[in-house]
Write an enzyme that holds these catalytic residues in place. Structure first.
Site, PDB file in Angstrom:
ATOM      1  N   ASP A   1     -29.052 -18.112 -39.969  1.00 51.96           N
ATOM      2  CA  ASP A   1     -29.966 -17.969 -38.840  1.00 51.96           C
ATOM      3  C   ASP A   1     -30.247 -19.353 -38.282  1.00 51.96           C
ATOM      4  O   ASP A   1     -30.857 -20.179 -38.962  1.00 51.96           O
ATOM      5  CB  ASP A   1     -31.270 -17.298 -39.269  1.00 51.96           C
ATOM      6  CG  ASP A   1     -32.118 -16.867 -38.083  1.00 51.96           C
ATOM      7  OD1 ASP A   1     -32.242 -17.656 -37.128  1.00 51.96           O
ATOM      8  OD2 ASP A   1     -32.663 -15.751 -38.097  1.00 51.96           O
TER       9      ASP A   1
ATOM     10  N   GLU B   1     -24.343   4.259 -26.446  1.00 51.94           N
ATOM     11  CA  GLU B   1     -25.180   5.297 -27.056  1.00 51.94           C
ATOM     12  C   GLU B   1     -25.615   6.295 -26.002  1.00 51.94           C
ATOM     13  O   GLU B   1     -25.941   5.889 -24.881  1.00 51.94           O
ATOM     14  CB  GLU B   1     -26.394   4.659 -27.741  1.00 51.94           C
ATOM     15  CG  GLU B   1     -26.007   3.759 -28.898  1.00 51.94           C
ATOM     16  CD  GLU B   1     -27.207   3.218 -29.676  1.00 51.94           C
ATOM     17  OE1 GLU B   1     -28.361   3.573 -29.317  1.00 51.94           O
ATOM     18  OE2 GLU B   1     -27.013   2.456 -30.635  1.00 51.94           O
TER      19      GLU B   1
ATOM     20  N   ALA C   1     -28.826  -3.547 -36.396  1.00 53.10           N
ATOM     21  CA  ALA C   1     -29.356  -4.460 -35.374  1.00 53.10           C
ATOM     22  C   ALA C   1     -29.117  -3.897 -33.988  1.00 53.10           C
ATOM     23  O   ALA C   1     -29.919  -3.101 -33.482  1.00 53.10           O
ATOM     24  CB  ALA C   1     -28.718  -5.847 -35.547  1.00 53.10           C
ATOM     25  N   ARG C   2     -28.001  -4.277 -33.361  1.00 51.80           N
ATOM     26  CA  ARG C   2     -27.599  -3.758 -32.064  1.00 51.80           C
ATOM     27  C   ARG C   2     -26.094  -3.507 -32.105  1.00 51.80           C
ATOM     28  O   ARG C   2     -25.333  -4.287 -32.679  1.00 51.80           O
ATOM     29  CB  ARG C   2     -27.928  -4.753 -30.941  1.00 51.80           C
ATOM     30  CG  ARG C   2     -29.410  -4.720 -30.510  1.00 51.80           C
ATOM     31  CD  ARG C   2     -29.742  -3.428 -29.793  1.00 51.80           C
ATOM     32  NE  ARG C   2     -31.121  -3.365 -29.332  1.00 51.80           N
ATOM     33  CZ  ARG C   2     -32.119  -2.818 -30.012  1.00 51.80           C
ATOM     34  NH1 ARG C   2     -31.901  -2.322 -31.214  1.00 51.80           N
ATOM     35  NH2 ARG C   2     -33.324  -2.769 -29.500  1.00 51.80           N
TER      36      ARG C   2
ATOM     37  N   ILE D   1     -37.028  -8.312 -40.047  1.00 51.82           N
ATOM     38  CA  ILE D   1     -36.320  -7.278 -40.803  1.00 51.82           C
ATOM     39  C   ILE D   1     -35.426  -7.894 -41.869  1.00 51.82           C
ATOM     40  O   ILE D   1     -35.396  -7.433 -43.016  1.00 51.82           O
ATOM     41  CB  ILE D   1     -35.530  -6.364 -39.850  1.00 51.82           C
ATOM     42  CG1 ILE D   1     -36.503  -5.603 -38.935  1.00 51.82           C
ATOM     43  CG2 ILE D   1     -34.658  -5.380 -40.627  1.00 51.82           C
ATOM     44  CD1 ILE D   1     -35.847  -4.879 -37.784  1.00 51.82           C
TER      45      ILE D   1
ATOM     46  N   ASP E   1     -25.837   2.168 -37.721  1.00 46.98           N
ATOM     47  CA  ASP E   1     -26.910   2.969 -37.113  1.00 46.98           C
ATOM     48  C   ASP E   1     -26.951   2.765 -35.610  1.00 46.98           C
ATOM     49  O   ASP E   1     -27.626   3.506 -34.906  1.00 46.98           O
ATOM     50  CB  ASP E   1     -28.261   2.582 -37.726  1.00 46.98           C
ATOM     51  CG  ASP E   1     -29.411   3.415 -37.174  1.00 46.98           C
ATOM     52  OD1 ASP E   1     -29.376   4.649 -37.347  1.00 46.98           O
ATOM     53  OD2 ASP E   1     -30.325   2.839 -36.559  1.00 46.98           O
TER      54      ASP E   1
ATOM     55  N   HIS F   1     -29.001   6.021 -34.619  1.00 49.63           N
ATOM     56  CA  HIS F   1     -30.041   5.071 -34.186  1.00 49.63           C
ATOM     57  C   HIS F   1     -31.427   5.551 -34.631  1.00 49.63           C
ATOM     58  O   HIS F   1     -32.384   5.566 -33.838  1.00 49.63           O
ATOM     59  CB  HIS F   1     -30.002   4.872 -32.670  1.00 49.63           C
ATOM     60  CG  HIS F   1     -30.584   3.555 -32.239  1.00 49.63           C
ATOM     61  ND1 HIS F   1     -30.092   2.825 -31.188  1.00 49.63           N
ATOM     62  CD2 HIS F   1     -31.634   2.840 -32.729  1.00 49.63           C
ATOM     63  CE1 HIS F   1     -30.815   1.727 -31.030  1.00 49.63           C
ATOM     64  NE2 HIS F   1     -31.761   1.723 -31.963  1.00 49.63           N
TER      65      HIS F   1
END
Length: 345
Positions: free
Chosen positions: A173, A259, A229-230, A154, A254, A278
């Site tokens: 990364d 959640e 992402a998370r 992504i 998002d 989400h």
């Protein structure tokens, strides 16, 4: 004959999954409408288990007496006790490449909404306002620096889509050594030198609250943060404090630590935070691809093959089948990480 049990899904139809499993010679049981304890009873003698949103605990996994593979509908496996599955020699499958276009596009949409202050403007317009000369200035996108935490599927798609927008692109990364048109830097440098930061890293012990008070303090005054992402990658309380202090300009989220997001969460009402529920992953095409790919992975393993993607390659190594495995390209970073941790030879 093998058996696959679908514990829960919430989809309008699961006929694609049924057809794939039955065409491979298996029995497919849809337990979505059963109480969870009844569904788990069916899983005890299943060869494969498929699920979506429930917490797949070690206690559940230890009941699976014949299971070869459990597959989660989705990219992440943070609602699975992967270690318990690994201890039981059960493969944990997932679908890490089904919504790359959707999530990367959603991240860009959220970034643009923040930079151009679309939501705030729409709210004023809905109240009858018309204000060309505004008191909350908007600045040009071109010439700024965009940073990506995570440069895999992504993150790379975001970089590719924005490569012609006149932005300087940075990325951090630890498992990527080369990148086209993106400068690789360490995380602190990324925070200090970026105007916009988009998050695309998996949720791991080392990425939980990656965006914390310290990281936010490193960032430039007026920075914008986007998270698709998370949720736990961001310390939400620290983010709100940084925005309220004026140090961080705005954010778009998002995903959230809990959640669904609580109805009384301050994130829902904050004037400088955009939230979506989400849905970055969603399109009709991505949902169809997700359901099909998950079922194909189950059928492949239950008929003696190996999955393309999994969260615990240690199981394949333990079974002595690493030489015959043909991993998907997205598995490269996972293998590097596990070898760095000493969990793979």
């Amino acid at each position: 004959m093998f058996r696959v049990v679908l514990i829960e899904h919430g989809y309008a139809s699961i006929e694609v999954e049924r057809r794939i499993i039955e065409n491979a010679g298996g029995e497919f049981i849809d337990a979505d409408k059963l109480p969870l304890n009844k569904a788990l009873e069916l899983c005890r003698d299943a060869d494969g288990v498929l699920f979506r949103r429930i917490e797949m605990t070690g206690e559940m996994i230890r009941q699976f007496r014949k299971c070869r593979i459990i597959v989660r509908y989705g990219i992440g496996t943070d609602n699975v006790d992967v270690q318990s599955a690994t201890d039981a020699n059960i493969i944990v499958g997932h679908v890490p490449s089904y919504c790359i276009d959707e999530v990367s596009t959603h991240a860009i949409a959220l970034l643009l909404a923040c930079v151009r202050k679309v939501v705030a403007t729409q709210k004023r317009m809905a109240q009858g306002s018309w204000d060309v000369h505004r008191d909350d200035p908007i600045y040009r996108l071109a010439g700024k620096t965009l940073a990506l935490t995570g440069l895999r599927n992504i993150g790379s798609a975001v970089a590719r889509k924005l490569s012609g927008w006149g932005l300087k692109l940075l990325a951090s990364d630890p498992f990527v050594s080369t990148a086209d048109k993106v400068a690789l830097v360490d995380f602190e440098t990324l925070c200090r030198e970026s105007d916009f930061i988009t998050l695309h890293c998996p949720l791991l012990p080392e990425t939980r609250h990656l965006i914390n008070a310290k990281a936010l303090d490193w960032m430039r005054c007026g920075a914008v943060i986007v998270n698709t992402a998370r949720g736990p990658v961001v310390d939400a309380a620290a983010l709100i404090d940084a925005i309220d202090s004026g140090h961080i300009a705005s954010a778009a989220l998002d995903v959230f630590e809990e959640e669904p997001l609580a109805a009384n969460s301050p994130l829902r009402r904050h004037p400088k935070i955009i939230v979506t529920d989400h849905t970055a992953w969603y399109s009709e095409e991505s949902q169809a691809e997700l359901q099909r790919t998950a079922a194909e992975e189950l059928a492949r393993v239950c008929t003696g093959g190996l999955p393309r993607s999994l969260a615990n390659p240690e199981v394949i190594e333990r079974l002595g089948r690493m030489k015959e495995w043909q991993p998907a390209p997205n598995m490269v970073w996972q293998l590097k990480r596990l070898r760095a941790l000493g969990r793979l030879a």
